[in-house]
Structures are given as structure tokens and as C-alpha cells.
Write an enzyme that holds these catalytic residues in place. Structure first.
Site, PDB file in Angstrom:
ATOM      1  N   CYS A 209     -18.604 -82.839   5.475  1.00 41.40           N
ATOM      2  CA  CYS A 209     -18.137 -81.636   6.172  1.00 41.40           C
ATOM      3  C   CYS A 209     -17.469 -82.011   7.488  1.00 41.40           C
ATOM      4  O   CYS A 209     -18.147 -82.313   8.474  1.00 41.40           O
ATOM      5  CB  CYS A 209     -19.306 -80.683   6.421  1.00 41.40           C
ATOM      6  SG  CYS A 209     -18.853 -79.225   7.364  1.00 41.40           S
TER       7      CYS A 209
ATOM      8  N   CYS B 111     -18.272 -79.579  10.331  1.00 42.53           N
ATOM      9  CA  CYS B 111     -19.613 -79.758  10.891  1.00 42.53           C
ATOM     10  C   CYS B 111     -19.703 -80.969  11.814  1.00 42.53           C
ATOM     11  O   CYS B 111     -20.350 -80.914  12.866  1.00 42.53           O
ATOM     12  CB  CYS B 111     -20.636 -79.934   9.765  1.00 42.53           C
ATOM     13  SG  CYS B 111     -20.596 -78.669   8.491  1.00 42.53           S
ATOM     14  N   ASP B 112     -19.069 -82.081  11.418  1.00 40.35           N
ATOM     15  CA  ASP B 112     -19.328 -83.354  12.075  1.00 40.35           C
ATOM     16  C   ASP B 112     -18.126 -83.986  12.765  1.00 40.35           C
ATOM     17  O   ASP B 112     -18.262 -85.036  13.405  1.00 40.35           O
ATOM     18  CB  ASP B 112     -19.889 -84.352  11.050  1.00 40.35           C
ATOM     19  CG  ASP B 112     -21.180 -83.860  10.421  1.00 40.35           C
ATOM     20  OD1 ASP B 112     -21.972 -83.226  11.134  1.00 40.35           O
ATOM     21  OD2 ASP B 112     -21.389 -84.110   9.218  1.00 40.35           O
TER      22      ASP B 112
END
Length: 307
Positions: free
Chosen positions: A133, A136-137
Site C-alpha cells: 500500500c 499507507c506507507d
């Protein structure tokens, strides 16, 4: 309590189904292990959903879906991973999050999860350089070098997103050309931070405490090489989440649920919608369409069953 409609999955398919079921005055419950939105929650921007021509973030669109479903009376239960699905006569019994939910019909819209490379180092470095992701990261890799693995729309879109943070993005694909649509490929070609690495597969992910490199194998010559990177983002497709209902449906060899055009499975009262279903195009708009059809089919099923 026996609900008219149980919906497993609160992504676009599940929430669209909840909107249509709720609007049909059906007692509707949506169950999901995460917050409402599904993969929308890890999508930075959506620019091809009808009506939002200026683009909208995945989070914003998921919130609109949720609010719309709740407006028509659908109840949403978060944090409830499904453990099993069984039939008690003609009532569906869903065990999720340590609780039991019962419904006259069931719409399975559980979506899919990222497919793994299954190479040495992948599992060991999840959260320490390996990610599925970018939204997300990505921020953890500011001014670092990363690799994106994959050749479809998602892989190229995520590579573009990562250029907001990383100083260099290698785009690794096993073939000699990408599968993504032309408009996305053109954007990748224009981005100086992205370097395609074609005809290569990842055979291992290496490092000590964190990812330090990937070992690549040339799909033409078989030669191996080492590419230094600080992170690896994997986007090679998704696996359908079908295990709890596998005994109640027919699936393709890849595990996707087979339905007719009314979203019916082989089990009466059980419908499937969204990315978990076998179909030619998996997009937000097609997931929402599936959910709407499934809800109306469930409505029709209940009307015919109850006279």
C-alpha cells in the site's frame, strides 16, 4: 434477530448493495473487518468515477458511500472478520468477530487481498520495507529509493504516487511492456523519477533489519543481479476472499465466484458482488453496479419467497 439482508464487505460493492437494500425497506446489516471503504481507503485519488471529473480521494468517496447507506437505514458493523458461513435451513448464519449474525439473504462482497510474490524475504520484511500500500506507507520513504513490482494499472499508479516521496522509483515488470492503460503509461514515461526495469522478476528480498536490496532474474537470459533499494511495493494482482463461502459457490480456477447477470450464485439467496466475482473489469464503478444488482435480486428473492 434474522435480518432481511446480510452484506459481508463494506467496499463499493457492499455499500452500494446496502444503499439499494435499505431504500427497498429491507432490514440490512453490513459486516466488515475494516472501516467502510474497502480498497478505497488505500487509494489516493479516483478520477474515473462518474460525476467526479475533478477527482476525489478514496477516503472521501468511501465516506459518501457510507453516509448514503446509513441514510437509508443500513447498519454497519466494523471490526468483524468473518470466520464461517453456514446454512440453518434456509437462513444464512455468519460468524464474525466472535458473534453470530443471521439473514434471510446474503450478499458476499468481501473483495480481495493483495497477491504475494512468495519469495525469500517478503514475509520477513513486511513493515520493514515491504509494503502492499503506497498510500499507507509511502511517506516513510522520503528521499529514499524504492522498487514497485507489477505492470498493471495499480502498479503504475502507485509508482507515480511514490514519486511524491522517494527520490527514485524502479518499476519492475516480468514482461517487455506494461499492461496498464496508455494514459497511465504516458504519465510514467514523463516522470523522471521512475525507471522501468523490464523482463525481470524478483527472486529474493534482502537485508538485515530492513530491506537493503532485491535480487532480480532476467526472464530472457536467466542472469541474476542485485538492485539496491530501501523498500519494495508489491502490486501483482489480488486474491479473492472466498474461503468462508467456498462450499456454497462455484468458482473459477483463480478462485473468483461465478454468478449470473443477476449476481446469483448456485445457492438460493446467496449473491456475490464486486472484486470477488468473476468479471472482465474490476473498478469502483463496476463494483457499485454489482452491489446494486445484487440488492435488487435479493429484494426479488424475498418477495417471491414470502409471497
Amino acid at each position: 434477530m434474522v435480518r432481511d439482508v446480510l452484506i459481508v464487505g463494506a467496499g463499493p460493492a457492499g455499500l452500494a448493495a446496502a444503499i439499494y437494500a435499505g431504500r427497498s425497506q429491507l432490514d440490512t446489516l453490513v459486516i466488515d473487518q475494516m472501516m467502510p471503504g474497502g480498497q478505497l481507503l488505500i487509494t489516493e485519488e479516483i478520477e474515473n468515477y462518474p460525476g467526479f471529473y475533478e477527482g476525489i480521494t478514496g477516503f472521501e468517496l468511501s465516506e459518501k458511500f457510507r453516509q448514503h447507506a446509513e441514510k437509508f437505514g443500513a447498519r454497519i458493523e466494523n471490526g468483524k472478520p468473518v470466520e464461517s458461513v453456514d446454512l440453518d435451513g434456509d437462513i444464512f448464519v455468519v460468524k464474525a468477530g466472535g458473534e453470530e449474525f443471521r439473514g434471510k439473504t446474503l450478499i458476499w462482497a468481501a473483495g480481495s487481498t493483495p497477491r504475494k510474490l512468495n519469495v525469500p524475504g517478503e514475509a520477513e520484511f513486511v513493515g520493514r520495507g515491504v509494503s502492499y500500500c503506497a498510500v499507507c506507507d509511502g511517506a516513510f520513504f522520503k528521499d529514499k529509493t524504492v522498487a514497485v513490482v507489477g505492470g498493471g494499472d495499480s502498479a503504475l499508479e502507485e509508482a507515480l504516487y511514490l514519486t511524491k516521496f522517494a527520490k527514485k522509483v524502479y518499476l519492475i515488470h516480468r514482461r517487455d511492456k506494461f499492461r496498464a492503460v496508455k494514459i497511465i503509461q504516458d504519465r510514467v514515461k514523463r516522470n523522471e523519477k521512475i525507471e522501468p526495469v523490464l523482463n525481470k522478476v524478483v527472486v529474493s528480498i534482502n537485508g538485515k533489519d530492513f530491506v537493503e536490496s532485491v535480487t532480480l532474474k532476467d526472464t530472457v537470459t536467466g542472469e541474476e543481479s542485485v538492485l539496491p533499494v530501501d523498500g519494495v511495493f508489491i502490486f501483482i494482482g489480488n486474491e479473492p476472499n472466498v474461503v468462508p463461502v467456498a462450499h456454497l459457490v462455484d468458482t473459477t480456477e483463480q478462485g473468483f465466484i461465478i454468478t449470473d447477470e443477476e449476481m446469483k450464485t448456485k445457492t438460493p439467496g446467496l449473491f456475490a458482488a464486486g472484486d470477488v466475482r468473476h468479471k472482465p473489469l474490476k473498478q469502483v464503478v463496476t463494483a457499485a453496479s454489482d452491489g446494486a444488482v445484487a440488492a435488487m435480486s435479493a429484494t426479488k428473492y424475498l418477495e417471491e419467497k414470502e409471497g
